[in-house]
Design an enzyme around this catalytic site. Structure first.
Site, PDB file in Angstrom:
ATOM      1  N   GLU A  50      -0.598   7.665   2.869  1.00 58.46           N
ATOM      2  CA  GLU A  50       0.125   6.488   2.545  1.00 58.46           C
ATOM      3  C   GLU A  50       0.761   7.014   2.006  1.00 58.46           C
ATOM      4  OE1 GLU A  50       3.170   3.530   1.884  1.00 58.46           O
ATOM      5  OE2 GLU A  50       1.764   4.594   0.680  1.00 58.46           O
ATOM      6  N   ASP A  51       0.714   8.069   0.852  1.00 56.69           N
ATOM      7  CA  ASP A  51       1.572   8.687  -0.202  1.00 56.69           C
ATOM      8  C   ASP A  51       1.440   9.737  -0.388  1.00 56.69           C
ATOM      9  OD1 ASP A  51       3.998   8.774  -2.326  1.00 56.69           O
ATOM     10  OD2 ASP A  51       3.538   7.089  -3.507  1.00 56.69           O
ATOM     11  N   HIS A 115      -2.042   2.137  -2.541  1.00 51.59           N
ATOM     12  CA  HIS A 115      -0.543   2.333  -1.407  1.00 51.59           C
ATOM     13  C   HIS A 115      -0.105   3.506  -2.101  1.00 51.59           C
ATOM     14  CE1 HIS A 115       1.771  -0.604   0.631  1.00 51.59           C
ATOM     15  NE2 HIS A 115       2.396   0.437   0.358  1.00 51.59           N
ATOM     16  N   ILE A 117       1.656   6.278  -5.177  1.00 48.54           N
ATOM     17  CA  ILE A 117       1.293   6.781  -6.454  1.00 48.54           C
ATOM     18  C   ILE A 117       2.116   7.831  -6.996  1.00 48.54           C
ATOM     19  CG2 ILE A 117      -1.145   7.037  -5.710  1.00 48.54           C
ATOM     20  CD1 ILE A 117      -0.571   9.632  -4.687  1.00 48.54           C
ATOM     21  N   HIS A 135      -4.337  -2.418  -3.814  1.00 47.32           N
ATOM     22  CA  HIS A 135      -4.649  -3.544  -3.686  1.00 47.32           C
ATOM     23  C   HIS A 135      -5.876  -4.242  -3.532  1.00 47.32           C
ATOM     24  CE1 HIS A 135      -0.049  -3.064  -2.464  1.00 47.32           C
ATOM     25  NE2 HIS A 135      -0.698  -1.941  -1.328  1.00 47.32           N
ATOM     26  N   ASN A 171       3.939  -2.150  -3.925  1.00 47.72           N
ATOM     27  CA  ASN A 171       4.513  -1.069  -2.995  1.00 47.72           C
ATOM     28  C   ASN A 171       4.012  -0.113  -3.522  1.00 47.72           C
ATOM     29  OD1 ASN A 171       5.660   1.036  -0.981  1.00 47.72           O
ATOM     30  ND2 ASN A 171       5.676  -0.820   0.444  1.00 47.72           N
ATOM     31  N   ASP A 172       4.940   0.912  -4.426  1.00 54.18           N
ATOM     32  CA  ASP A 172       5.248   1.939  -4.423  1.00 54.18           C
ATOM     33  C   ASP A 172       5.613   1.659  -7.002  1.00 54.18           C
ATOM     34  OD1 ASP A 172       5.228   5.076  -4.336  1.00 54.18           O
ATOM     35  OD2 ASP A 172       6.975   5.369  -4.274  1.00 54.18           O
ATOM     36  N   ASN A 227      10.954  -0.122  -0.968  1.00 55.34           N
ATOM     37  CA  ASN A 227       9.769   0.543  -1.299  1.00 55.34           C
ATOM     38  C   ASN A 227       9.499   1.327  -2.183  1.00 55.34           C
ATOM     39  OD1 ASN A 227       7.534   1.980   0.985  1.00 55.34           O
ATOM     40  ND2 ASN A 227       8.477   0.328   2.240  1.00 55.34           N
ATOM     41  N   ASP A 272      10.652   5.283   3.504  1.00 49.43           N
ATOM     42  CA  ASP A 272       9.450   4.746   3.446  1.00 49.43           C
ATOM     43  C   ASP A 272       8.961   5.337   1.863  1.00 49.43           C
ATOM     44  OD1 ASP A 272       6.955   3.845   2.783  1.00 49.43           O
ATOM     45  OD2 ASP A 272       6.376   3.806   4.672  1.00 49.43           O
ATOM     46  N   ASN A 273       8.298   6.414   1.551  1.00 51.18           N
ATOM     47  CA  ASN A 273       8.518   6.985   0.893  1.00 51.18           C
ATOM     48  C   ASN A 273       9.532   8.437  -0.003  1.00 51.18           C
ATOM     49  OD1 ASN A 273       6.387   5.127  -0.904  1.00 51.18           O
ATOM     50  ND2 ASN A 273       5.083   6.199   0.514  1.00 51.18           N
TER      51      ASN A 273
END
Length: 367
Positions: A50-51, A115, A117, A135, A171-172, A227, A272-273
Protein backbone atom coordinates in the site's frame (compact mmCIF):
# COMPACT_ATOMS: atom_id res chain seq x y z
CA UNK A 1 -45.64 26.98 -11.32
CA UNK A 2 -43.57 27.10 -8.13
CA UNK A 3 -43.68 23.30 -7.77
CA UNK A 4 -42.48 22.90 -11.35
CA UNK A 5 -39.65 25.35 -10.74
CA UNK A 6 -38.58 23.49 -7.60
CA UNK A 7 -38.71 20.20 -9.50
CA UNK A 8 -36.49 21.63 -12.28
CA UNK A 9 -33.98 22.91 -9.72
CA UNK A 10 -33.87 19.52 -7.95
CA UNK A 11 -33.41 17.70 -11.26
CA UNK A 12 -30.66 20.10 -12.32
CA UNK A 13 -28.80 19.62 -9.04
CA UNK A 14 -29.20 15.84 -9.24
CA UNK A 15 -27.98 15.67 -12.84
CA UNK A 16 -25.01 17.90 -12.04
CA UNK A 17 -24.04 15.69 -9.12
CA UNK A 18 -24.41 12.50 -11.17
CA UNK A 19 -22.26 14.00 -13.94
CA UNK A 20 -19.54 14.92 -11.43
CA UNK A 21 -19.72 11.44 -9.92
CA UNK A 22 -19.37 9.75 -13.30
CA UNK A 23 -16.24 11.81 -13.98
CA UNK A 24 -14.81 11.05 -10.53
CA UNK A 25 -15.38 7.32 -10.96
CA UNK A 26 -13.60 7.41 -14.32
CA UNK A 27 -16.20 5.63 -16.42
CA UNK A 28 -14.93 7.19 -19.65
CA UNK A 29 -11.20 6.79 -19.08
CA UNK A 30 -9.13 4.56 -21.31
CA UNK A 31 -6.49 2.45 -19.57
CA UNK A 32 -3.58 1.20 -21.62
CA UNK A 33 -0.21 -0.37 -20.88
CA UNK A 34 2.71 2.05 -20.69
CA UNK A 35 6.16 1.06 -19.43
CA UNK A 36 9.19 3.33 -18.84
CA UNK A 37 11.45 0.33 -19.49
CA UNK A 38 11.59 -3.35 -18.51
CA UNK A 39 9.20 -4.16 -15.65
CA UNK A 40 8.50 -7.26 -13.58
CA UNK A 41 6.50 -8.38 -10.57
CA UNK A 42 8.54 -8.44 -7.35
CA UNK A 43 8.69 -11.73 -5.48
CA UNK A 44 7.83 -11.61 -1.80
CA UNK A 45 4.81 -9.28 -2.11
CA UNK A 46 1.47 -11.02 -2.59
CA UNK A 47 -1.20 -9.15 -0.58
CA UNK A 48 -0.42 -5.51 -1.16
CA UNK A 49 2.29 -2.88 -0.94
CA UNK A 50 0.00 0.00 0.00
CA UNK A 51 2.73 2.45 0.83
CA UNK A 52 6.43 2.59 -0.05
CA UNK A 53 8.97 5.04 1.32
CA UNK A 54 12.65 5.23 0.37
CA UNK A 55 15.69 6.14 2.47
CA UNK A 56 18.44 8.40 1.22
CA UNK A 57 20.61 5.40 0.37
CA UNK A 58 17.97 3.45 -1.56
CA UNK A 59 16.26 1.21 1.00
CA UNK A 60 12.54 0.94 0.28
CA UNK A 61 10.22 0.16 3.19
CA UNK A 62 6.90 -1.43 2.20
CA UNK A 63 3.65 -1.85 4.12
CA UNK A 64 1.79 -5.07 3.24
CA UNK A 65 -1.29 -6.98 4.29
CA UNK A 66 -3.69 -4.09 4.80
CA UNK A 67 -7.01 -5.22 6.16
CA UNK A 68 -8.62 -1.78 6.24
CA UNK A 69 -12.20 -0.73 6.81
CA UNK A 70 -13.13 -0.91 3.14
CA UNK A 71 -11.23 -3.94 1.89
CA UNK A 72 -12.26 -7.58 1.62
CA UNK A 73 -15.91 -6.75 2.29
CA UNK A 74 -16.66 -10.41 1.56
CA UNK A 75 -14.90 -12.49 4.27
CA UNK A 76 -14.61 -15.40 1.82
CA UNK A 77 -12.14 -13.36 -0.25
CA UNK A 78 -9.69 -12.72 2.60
CA UNK A 79 -6.53 -14.76 1.87
CA UNK A 80 -5.87 -17.26 4.68
CA UNK A 81 -2.22 -16.17 4.74
CA UNK A 82 -3.02 -12.46 4.99
CA UNK A 83 -0.96 -10.78 7.67
CA UNK A 84 0.31 -7.29 8.20
CA UNK A 85 4.04 -6.79 7.77
CA UNK A 86 6.78 -4.37 6.77
CA UNK A 87 9.14 -5.52 4.04
CA UNK A 88 12.40 -4.15 2.69
CA UNK A 89 13.53 -3.78 -0.92
CA UNK A 90 17.06 -2.61 -1.67
CA UNK A 91 17.21 -0.54 -4.86
CA UNK A 92 20.94 -1.18 -4.94
CA UNK A 93 20.32 -4.93 -5.18
CA UNK A 94 16.92 -5.34 -6.88
CA UNK A 95 17.66 -9.00 -7.64
CA UNK A 96 17.13 -9.78 -3.93
CA UNK A 97 13.46 -8.78 -4.20
CA UNK A 98 11.47 -7.95 -1.04
CA UNK A 99 12.26 -9.41 2.38
CA UNK A 100 10.06 -9.19 5.47
CA UNK A 101 11.57 -7.26 8.37
CA UNK A 102 11.36 -9.00 11.77
CA UNK A 103 9.86 -6.91 14.56
CA UNK A 104 11.37 -6.97 18.03
CA UNK A 105 10.09 -5.62 21.33
CA UNK A 106 6.77 -5.71 23.18
CA UNK A 107 4.49 -5.48 20.16
CA UNK A 108 1.09 -6.94 19.27
CA UNK A 109 2.17 -8.55 16.03
CA UNK A 110 -1.05 -10.50 15.38
CA UNK A 111 -3.21 -7.37 15.18
CA UNK A 112 -0.82 -5.31 13.07
CA UNK A 113 -2.35 -4.20 9.77
CA UNK A 114 -0.29 -1.28 8.40
CA UNK A 115 -1.48 1.39 6.01
CA UNK A 116 0.56 4.56 5.34
CA UNK A 117 4.20 4.65 6.45
CA UNK A 118 6.92 7.28 6.76
CA UNK A 119 10.65 7.12 7.40
CA UNK A 120 12.36 9.75 9.55
CA UNK A 121 16.12 9.96 9.12
CA UNK A 122 17.70 12.04 11.87
CA UNK A 123 20.18 14.43 10.21
CA UNK A 124 22.32 14.63 13.37
CA UNK A 125 22.44 11.06 14.68
CA UNK A 126 21.66 9.11 11.51
CA UNK A 127 18.99 7.20 13.41
CA UNK A 128 16.14 5.92 11.24
CA UNK A 129 12.62 5.61 12.59
CA UNK A 130 9.74 4.07 10.70
CA UNK A 131 6.22 5.36 11.43
CA UNK A 132 3.25 3.19 10.44
CA UNK A 133 -0.50 3.69 10.52
CA UNK A 134 -1.96 0.58 12.15
CA UNK A 135 -5.60 -0.47 11.84
CA UNK A 136 -5.46 -2.56 15.00
CA UNK A 137 -7.74 -5.50 14.31
CA UNK A 138 -8.74 -6.58 17.83
CA UNK A 139 -9.81 -3.12 19.01
CA UNK A 140 -10.81 -1.70 15.61
CA UNK A 141 -8.73 1.31 16.63
CA UNK A 142 -6.50 3.43 14.45
CA UNK A 143 -3.07 4.04 15.93
CA UNK A 144 0.49 4.88 14.90
CA UNK A 145 3.41 2.56 15.60
CA UNK A 146 6.96 3.92 15.83
CA UNK A 147 9.88 1.58 15.13
CA UNK A 148 13.64 1.97 15.20
CA UNK A 149 15.33 0.46 12.16
CA UNK A 150 18.47 -1.56 12.91
CA UNK A 151 20.56 -1.55 9.73
CA UNK A 152 22.99 -4.21 10.98
CA UNK A 153 20.34 -6.85 11.74
CA UNK A 154 17.82 -5.52 9.18
CA UNK A 155 15.06 -5.52 11.78
CA UNK A 156 12.56 -3.17 13.42
CA UNK A 157 12.51 -2.48 17.14
CA UNK A 158 9.13 -1.29 18.39
CA UNK A 159 9.47 1.93 20.39
CA UNK A 160 6.03 3.38 20.92
CA UNK A 161 2.30 3.22 20.11
CA UNK A 162 0.53 6.55 19.59
CA UNK A 163 -3.24 7.09 19.75
CA UNK A 164 -5.33 10.24 19.83
CA UNK A 165 -8.91 11.47 19.75
CA UNK A 166 -8.30 13.11 16.37
CA UNK A 167 -6.89 9.93 14.81
CA UNK A 168 -10.15 8.27 13.83
CA UNK A 169 -9.85 7.41 10.14
CA UNK A 170 -6.11 7.30 9.53
CA UNK A 171 -4.78 6.81 6.05
CA UNK A 172 -1.26 8.20 5.84
CA UNK A 173 1.34 10.16 7.80
CA UNK A 174 4.64 11.92 7.36
CA UNK A 175 7.21 12.19 10.15
CA UNK A 176 8.97 15.53 10.65
CA UNK A 177 10.73 14.64 13.91
CA UNK A 178 11.54 11.68 16.20
CA UNK A 179 7.98 11.77 17.61
CA UNK A 180 6.31 14.46 15.51
CA UNK A 181 4.18 13.81 12.43
CA UNK A 182 1.33 15.03 10.27
CA UNK A 183 -1.47 12.54 9.59
CA UNK A 184 -4.51 12.34 7.32
CA UNK A 185 -8.04 11.23 8.16
CA UNK A 186 -9.39 10.32 4.75
CA UNK A 187 -13.04 10.44 5.80
CA UNK A 188 -15.29 11.46 8.68
CA UNK A 189 -17.20 8.19 9.07
CA UNK A 190 -15.66 4.84 9.98
CA UNK A 191 -18.52 2.44 9.20
CA UNK A 192 -18.38 0.95 5.72
CA UNK A 193 -21.79 1.94 4.40
CA UNK A 194 -21.48 5.48 5.74
CA UNK A 195 -18.01 5.80 4.21
CA UNK A 196 -19.36 4.72 0.83
CA UNK A 197 -22.19 7.24 1.13
CA UNK A 198 -19.67 9.94 2.05
CA UNK A 199 -17.64 9.22 -1.08
CA UNK A 200 -20.70 9.18 -3.33
CA UNK A 201 -21.86 12.48 -1.83
CA UNK A 202 -18.55 14.12 -2.84
CA UNK A 203 -18.41 16.00 0.44
CA UNK A 204 -15.16 17.49 1.74
CA UNK A 205 -14.91 16.09 5.25
CA UNK A 206 -11.32 14.82 5.24
CA UNK A 207 -8.81 16.36 7.63
CA UNK A 208 -5.09 16.65 8.32
CA UNK A 209 -3.77 16.55 11.87
CA UNK A 210 -0.53 17.03 13.75
CA UNK A 211 0.91 14.95 16.58
CA UNK A 212 3.53 16.79 18.61
CA UNK A 213 4.64 16.85 22.26
CA UNK A 214 2.24 14.07 23.15
CA UNK A 215 -0.86 15.83 21.78
CA UNK A 216 -2.81 15.56 18.55
CA UNK A 217 -4.89 18.26 16.86
CA UNK A 218 -6.53 18.99 13.52
CA UNK A 219 -4.60 21.61 11.54
CA UNK A 220 -6.46 21.58 8.20
CA UNK A 221 -9.88 20.43 6.99
CA UNK A 222 -12.16 20.52 3.97
CA UNK A 223 -10.50 17.76 1.92
CA UNK A 224 -12.28 15.39 -0.41
CA UNK A 225 -10.84 12.13 0.94
CA UNK A 226 -7.48 13.38 2.21
CA UNK A 227 -5.12 10.52 1.46
CA UNK A 228 -1.35 10.59 1.00
CA UNK A 229 0.69 13.27 2.81
CA UNK A 230 4.34 14.19 2.44
CA UNK A 231 6.74 17.12 2.84
CA UNK A 232 9.22 18.84 0.55
CA UNK A 233 12.92 17.98 1.08
CA UNK A 234 13.52 21.35 2.77
CA UNK A 235 10.54 20.88 5.10
CA UNK A 236 8.83 24.07 3.93
CA UNK A 237 5.76 22.55 2.28
CA UNK A 238 3.21 19.84 3.00
CA UNK A 239 1.51 18.00 0.14
CA UNK A 240 -1.93 16.39 0.58
CA UNK A 241 -3.54 14.09 -2.00
CA UNK A 242 -7.25 14.30 -2.78
CA UNK A 243 -8.09 11.21 -4.87
CA UNK A 244 -11.75 11.97 -5.56
CA UNK A 245 -10.87 15.56 -6.46
CA UNK A 246 -7.94 14.52 -8.66
CA UNK A 247 -5.65 17.04 -7.03
CA UNK A 248 -2.81 17.78 -4.62
CA UNK A 249 -3.10 20.61 -2.10
CA UNK A 250 0.10 22.47 -1.20
CA UNK A 251 0.51 24.05 2.23
CA UNK A 252 3.26 26.17 3.69
CA UNK A 253 4.43 24.87 7.07
CA UNK A 254 4.75 27.64 9.64
CA UNK A 255 7.21 27.67 12.55
CA UNK A 256 4.50 26.47 14.96
CA UNK A 257 3.61 23.65 12.51
CA UNK A 258 0.35 25.33 11.51
CA UNK A 259 -0.52 25.25 7.80
CA UNK A 260 -1.31 27.92 5.24
CA UNK A 261 -2.85 26.80 1.96
CA UNK A 262 -0.79 27.97 -1.00
CA UNK A 263 -1.93 26.10 -4.09
CA UNK A 264 -4.01 23.27 -5.56
CA UNK A 265 -2.44 21.22 -8.36
CA UNK A 266 -4.84 19.30 -10.61
CA UNK A 267 -3.57 15.89 -11.75
CA UNK A 268 -6.92 14.65 -13.10
CA UNK A 269 -6.64 11.14 -11.69
CA UNK A 270 -7.23 9.31 -8.42
CA UNK A 271 -3.96 10.18 -6.70
CA UNK A 272 -3.33 7.98 -3.66
CA UNK A 273 0.10 8.20 -1.98
CA UNK A 274 2.83 10.78 -2.54
CA UNK A 275 6.54 10.00 -2.40
CA UNK A 276 9.05 12.86 -2.62
CA UNK A 277 12.43 12.53 -4.32
CA UNK A 278 14.85 13.79 -1.69
CA UNK A 279 17.31 15.08 -4.32
CA UNK A 280 15.03 16.83 -6.81
CA UNK A 281 11.84 17.45 -4.84
CA UNK A 282 9.81 15.69 -7.56
CA UNK A 283 6.54 14.09 -6.46
CA UNK A 284 5.93 10.46 -7.42
CA UNK A 285 2.27 9.53 -7.34
CA UNK A 286 0.57 6.14 -7.21
CA UNK A 287 -2.85 6.60 -8.80
CA UNK A 288 -6.19 4.89 -9.51
CA UNK A 289 -7.08 6.05 -13.04
CA UNK A 290 -10.56 4.50 -12.91
CA UNK A 291 -12.26 4.52 -9.53
CA UNK A 292 -15.17 2.29 -10.44
CA UNK A 293 -12.74 -0.49 -11.41
CA UNK A 294 -10.83 0.11 -8.18
CA UNK A 295 -14.06 -0.25 -6.15
CA UNK A 296 -14.85 -3.52 -7.94
CA UNK A 297 -11.32 -4.72 -7.19
CA UNK A 298 -11.66 -4.06 -3.45
CA UNK A 299 -14.84 -6.12 -3.34
CA UNK A 300 -13.42 -8.95 -5.42
CA UNK A 301 -9.64 -9.05 -5.78
CA UNK A 302 -9.92 -11.14 -8.96
CA UNK A 303 -11.40 -8.12 -10.77
CA UNK A 304 -8.49 -6.17 -12.31
CA UNK A 305 -8.12 -2.44 -11.73
CA UNK A 306 -5.93 0.01 -13.56
CA UNK A 307 -2.66 1.34 -12.14
CA UNK A 308 -0.96 4.62 -12.94
CA UNK A 309 2.20 6.46 -11.88
CA UNK A 310 2.75 10.19 -12.40
CA UNK A 311 5.83 12.30 -11.82
CA UNK A 312 5.28 15.92 -10.85
CA UNK A 313 8.28 18.23 -11.40
CA UNK A 314 8.51 21.82 -10.19
CA UNK A 315 10.71 24.32 -12.02
CA UNK A 316 11.11 26.47 -8.90
CA UNK A 317 11.86 25.61 -5.27
CA UNK A 318 9.20 27.92 -3.83
CA UNK A 319 5.41 27.66 -3.93
CA UNK A 320 3.13 28.64 -5.48
CA UNK A 321 4.72 26.66 -8.30
CA UNK A 322 4.12 28.49 -11.58
CA UNK A 323 5.56 25.83 -13.88
CA UNK A 324 4.47 22.28 -13.07
CA UNK A 325 5.44 19.41 -15.37
CA UNK A 326 3.19 16.35 -14.91
CA UNK A 327 4.15 13.21 -16.81
CA UNK A 328 2.81 9.68 -16.87
CA UNK A 329 5.61 7.21 -16.20
CA UNK A 330 3.69 3.94 -15.89
CA UNK A 331 0.23 2.57 -16.59
CA UNK A 332 -1.11 -0.97 -16.40
CA UNK A 333 -4.53 -2.40 -17.17
CA UNK A 334 -4.44 -4.64 -14.11
CA UNK A 335 -2.76 -7.70 -15.57
CA UNK A 336 0.57 -6.95 -13.91
CA UNK A 337 -0.51 -4.89 -10.89
CA UNK A 338 -4.02 -3.84 -9.88
CA UNK A 339 -4.94 -0.74 -7.91
CA UNK A 340 -1.68 1.22 -7.66
CA UNK A 341 -1.44 3.22 -4.45
CA UNK A 342 2.24 4.16 -4.26
CA UNK A 343 5.26 4.85 -6.42
CA UNK A 344 8.84 5.25 -5.23
CA UNK A 345 11.82 6.30 -7.32
CA UNK A 346 15.56 5.88 -6.80
CA UNK A 347 18.41 6.12 -9.30
CA UNK A 348 16.33 5.53 -12.46
CA UNK A 349 14.48 2.66 -10.81
CA UNK A 350 10.82 2.53 -9.83
CA UNK A 351 8.61 0.52 -7.48
CA UNK A 352 4.86 0.51 -8.04
CA UNK A 353 2.87 -0.59 -5.00
CA UNK A 354 -0.77 -1.61 -4.72
CA UNK A 355 -3.31 -1.69 -1.91
CA UNK A 356 -4.16 -5.40 -1.96
CA UNK A 357 -2.34 -6.83 -4.98
CA UNK A 358 1.25 -7.28 -6.18
CA UNK A 359 4.21 -4.91 -6.55
CA UNK A 360 6.11 -4.05 -9.73
CA UNK A 361 9.74 -3.05 -10.29
CA UNK A 362 10.78 -1.08 -13.38
CA UNK A 363 14.00 0.21 -14.82
CA UNK A 364 13.40 3.68 -16.22
CA UNK A 365 14.79 4.15 -19.70
CA UNK A 366 12.41 6.85 -20.96
CA UNK A 367 8.93 8.21 -20.31
Amino acid sequence: MLRRLVLYVVLAVALTHISRLVLVLGYFKTIHNHRPGPCRVVDGIAVGSEDITVSGDGLAFISSGLRGKNYYSDPRLVPPFLEGKISLFDFNHPENNAVELPVKGNFDRENFYPHGISLYEDPKTGERRLFAVNHHLATDEDRVEIFLFDDKTRSLNHLKTVTGKNMYSLNDLVAIGPETFYFSNDQYYVKNWLRELEVLSLVSWGTVGLYSNGEDRIVASGFRNSNGVNVSPDGRYLYVAQPTAGSIVVFEIKEDHSLEKIQTILVHTGVDNIEVDKKTGDLWLGCHPSFHLWVDHTKNVTNPAGSQVLRVHFESKSAPYEKVDIRQVFMDDGNMVSGASSASYYDNKLLVGTVIHKMAYCEIKAF
